[in-house]
Design an enzyme around this catalytic site. Structure first.
Site, PDB file in Angstrom:
ATOM      1  N   ASP A  83     -20.934 -15.307   4.324  1.00 31.74           N
ATOM      2  CA  ASP A  83     -19.619 -15.440   4.972  1.00 31.74           C
ATOM      3  C   ASP A  83     -18.864 -14.116   5.006  1.00 31.74           C
ATOM      4  O   ASP A  83     -18.201 -13.799   6.000  1.00 31.74           O
ATOM      5  CB  ASP A  83     -18.789 -16.531   4.273  1.00 31.74           C
ATOM      6  N   GLY A  84     -18.960 -13.321   3.938  1.00 33.10           N
ATOM      7  CA  GLY A  84     -18.264 -12.035   3.905  1.00 33.10           C
ATOM      8  C   GLY A  84     -18.797 -11.087   4.970  1.00 33.10           C
ATOM      9  O   GLY A  84     -18.028 -10.481   5.731  1.00 33.10           O
ATOM     10  N   ASP A 125     -26.388 -19.582  -1.631  1.00 28.00           N
ATOM     11  CA  ASP A 125     -25.389 -20.637  -1.883  1.00 28.00           C
ATOM     12  C   ASP A 125     -25.340 -21.689  -0.773  1.00 28.00           C
ATOM     13  O   ASP A 125     -24.772 -22.759  -0.975  1.00 28.00           O
ATOM     14  CB  ASP A 125     -23.992 -20.020  -2.035  1.00 28.00           C
ATOM     15  N   MET A 180     -26.865 -20.347 -10.015  1.00 26.24           N
ATOM     16  CA  MET A 180     -25.867 -19.725  -9.148  1.00 26.24           C
ATOM     17  C   MET A 180     -25.293 -20.750  -8.159  1.00 26.24           C
ATOM     18  O   MET A 180     -25.902 -21.797  -7.921  1.00 26.24           O
ATOM     19  CB  MET A 180     -26.471 -18.551  -8.401  1.00 26.24           C
ATOM     20  N   GLY A 181     -24.208 -20.401  -7.569  1.00 28.90           N
ATOM     21  CA  GLY A 181     -23.499 -21.297  -6.647  1.00 28.90           C
ATOM     22  C   GLY A 181     -22.022 -21.107  -6.907  1.00 28.90           C
ATOM     23  O   GLY A 181     -21.457 -21.775  -7.765  1.00 28.90           O
ATOM     24  N   GLU A 192     -22.613 -22.378 -11.320  1.00 29.53           N
ATOM     25  CA  GLU A 192     -21.731 -21.393 -11.967  1.00 29.53           C
ATOM     26  C   GLU A 192     -20.247 -21.603 -11.655  1.00 29.53           C
ATOM     27  O   GLU A 192     -19.394 -21.259 -12.462  1.00 29.53           O
ATOM     28  CB  GLU A 192     -22.134 -19.968 -11.583  1.00 29.53           C
ATOM     29  N   TYR A 201     -30.157 -14.049 -11.900  1.00 33.70           N
ATOM     30  CA  TYR A 201     -30.632 -13.450 -10.646  1.00 33.70           C
ATOM     31  C   TYR A 201     -32.078 -13.832 -10.300  1.00 33.70           C
ATOM     32  O   TYR A 201     -32.522 -13.597  -9.181  1.00 33.70           O
ATOM     33  CB  TYR A 201     -30.525 -11.925 -10.710  1.00 33.70           C
TER      34      TYR A 201
END
Ligand SMILES: Nc1ncnc2c1ncn2[C@@H]1O[C@H](COP(=O)(O)OP(=O)(O)O)[C@@H](O)[C@H]1O
Ligand SMILES: O=P(O)(O)OC[C@H]1O[C@](O)(COP(=O)(O)O)[C@@H](O)[C@@H]1O
Ligand SMILES: [Mg+2]
Length: 468
Positions: A203-204, A233, A276-277, A332, A386
């Site tokens: 998105d960034g 994600d 992660m998330g 996370e 990671y």
């Protein structure tokens, strides 16, 4: 153009919550174009003498239904309104750019993700072999590579350079986080005669692509920009899945299996796996479904209490009393409400919130809770961190990466700009970037995905004491 928002009430598609679509019309899904397409595609010439030529090309008016249910279609027919649709991706018979005079650039931004190299390889090969675009450069270290002061040397890309890169995770171009000056980035594109920019990111990166495109437009330049949706994600809206997500949760699955072995290896064994998330729990939810030994999935979308009769700790204790072991998968971004609110918010260079460590909090709290009650339990904590995103793409993601990349190439060659390639209802699509980044995709707690998680884990719908 169309005024309808009919038939687009909140509903879930594969666990995706799409409330915001209610306020949208088909205008929000119209992709910008640099202008008239007057060049016959080299693909046309390649297939002109074969029967394939009849079905190969996609018309700019070909659309993919957002809601493909018969119910929605009938509702729209009855009301005489146009259903929401996305532009269909694919090769156009007439294109905007003349291949011989065209120069392309590729940049990869944000966190690493399985499949980035597959995408780079396919963009290069697609441009080079399908469209005869031979002038292709790689911009190193994300948007930093467009700012000369960083001193990152651009890389010439051709099929020989990229031939083996799909065998590795990471990005051969490197990546970075952090905002860069938009005017200066466009100065660089202009000075280097770049006609098309492929941004591989989440998105960034896509938001960055959009502001770059706005500056390009302000200057009246004919530079096309295309995004290819990268993020483990899976949080980009109106796209069924981003590339790398599937490899990430597939990599997490055997870690959960090992956690289950640890949990069953002790009386009242608890194994916690943190995945992660950042703001969406898709990785945790899907990894848990892939390895259905999990008893609790904790995601950012569903707040929970630790203590109290309906809190997580009591539910965990109950589970141990029945099964004598428990596996907890936590995203996370879950449980951030459990940390002191006066703590300062830490952000990464791109402005993304860096969440507090819910895994460690759970480990410590669970250990203390049972110790205080003199309830025998052993807690094991695994944080693969990671590892789930540095893998090379699995077979399914590899195919997906190639298709996303080829469709980005087709779109850009046809002069489409400020768009991201998506996948929806089994078709590849083109979406305007501002629409895709208007909000983050999240798990719908009343949808099918979350229901499957509840069914597989047996965890309660809510672990809040105040269930309102
Ligand atoms: N609104 C924005 N305008 C300009 N650049 C942005 C914007 N949002 C993010 N970026 C830049 O895009 C790059 C990637 O963003 P980031 O959030 O780190 O990763 P991702 O693209 O994977 O979400 C970073 O260099 C970041 O500064
Ligand atoms: O340490 P880093 O590079 O900030 O990465 C951590 C973050 O990257 C992610 O993998 C997602 O990154 P992107 O938004 O760049 O896709 C998150 O799950 C995680 O919070
Ligand atoms: Mg992101």
């Amino acid at each position: 153009m169309y005024s309808n928002t009919f038939g687009l009430e909140t509903f879930s598609i594969e666990g995706i919550k799409q409330t915001e679509i209610k306020a949208m019309t088909n205008q929000d899904f119209e992709v910008k174009s640099l202008g008239e397409c007057s060049v016959t595609s080299p693909l046309y010439n390649a297939y002109a003498n074969t029967p394939m030529v009849d079905g190969l090309f996609v018309d700019n008016n070909d659309r993919i239904l957002y809601d493909a249910t018969l119910e929605n279609f009938q509702k729209c027919l009855k009301e005489g309104i146009e259903p929401i649709t996305f532009e269909k991706a694919g090769p156009r018979e007439k294109i905007f750019f003349s291949p011989a005079n065209t120069k392309a650039a590729i940049v990869t931004c944000g966190g690493l993700c399985p499949g980035i190299n597959n995408v780079i390889r396919s963009v290069v090969n697609g441009l080079y072999y399908r469209y005869n675009v031979k002038n292709i450069v790689g911009i190193p270290y994300g948007y930093e590579g467009l700012i000369p002061e960083f001193g990152h040397t651009w890389v010439d890309l051709n099929p020989n350079v990229v031939k083996d890169i799909h065998l590795f995770g990471g990005s051969i171009l490197g990546s970075s986080r952090g905002r860069q000056n938009i005017e200066r980035m466009v100065d660089t594109l202009e000075r280097n005669n770049i006609n098309m920019l492929f941004t591989i990111g989440g998105d960034g990166t896509l938001s960055g692509n959009h502001v770059i495109q706005e500056e390009i437009e302000r200057r009246g330049l004919k530079i096309a920009t295309a995004g290819i949706p990268k993020t483990i994600d899976n949080d980009v809206n109106f796209i069924h899945k981003t590339f790398g997500f599937e490899t990430a949760f597939t990599t997490a699955a055997p870690i959960i299996r090992d956690a289950h072995n640890e949990a069953t290896g002790a009386f009242n064994g608890v194994a916690i796996v943190k995945l992660m998330g950042r703001d969406s729990g898709f990785i945790a939810a899907n990894a848990a479904l892939a390895m259905p030994d999990v008893n609790f999935v904790l995601v950012p979308e569903s707040e929970f209490d630790l203590y109290g009769p309906n809190g997580f700790l009591e539910a965990l204790k109950e589970r141990l009393q029945v099964g004598r072991h428990a596996v907890v998968v936590v995203a996370e971004g879950a449980g951030q409400n459990l940390f002191d609110s006066d703590d300062s918010v830490v952000k990464d260079a791109s402005g993304n919130v860096k969440h507090k460590d819910i895994g460690v909090l759970l480990k410590d709290t669970i250990t203390k809770f049972f110790k205080d009650q003199e309830f025998e339990a052993t807690v094991k904590y695994i944080d693969p961190s990671y590892i789930i995103r540095s893998e090379q793409a699995n077979a399914s993601d590899s195919i997906f990466c190639s298709s996303l990349a080829m469709n980005a190439v087709h779109g850009v060659m046809a002069g489409k700009t400020d768009f991201v390639v998506g996948r929806w209802n089994t078709h590849f699509t083109y979406l305007p970037i501002p629409t895709a980044t208007s909000s983050r995709k999240k798990i719908d707690l009343n949808g099918e995905l979350w229901w499957s998680v509840l069914e597989n884990t047996g965890q309660p719908y809510s672990m809040k004491n105040d269930k309102k």
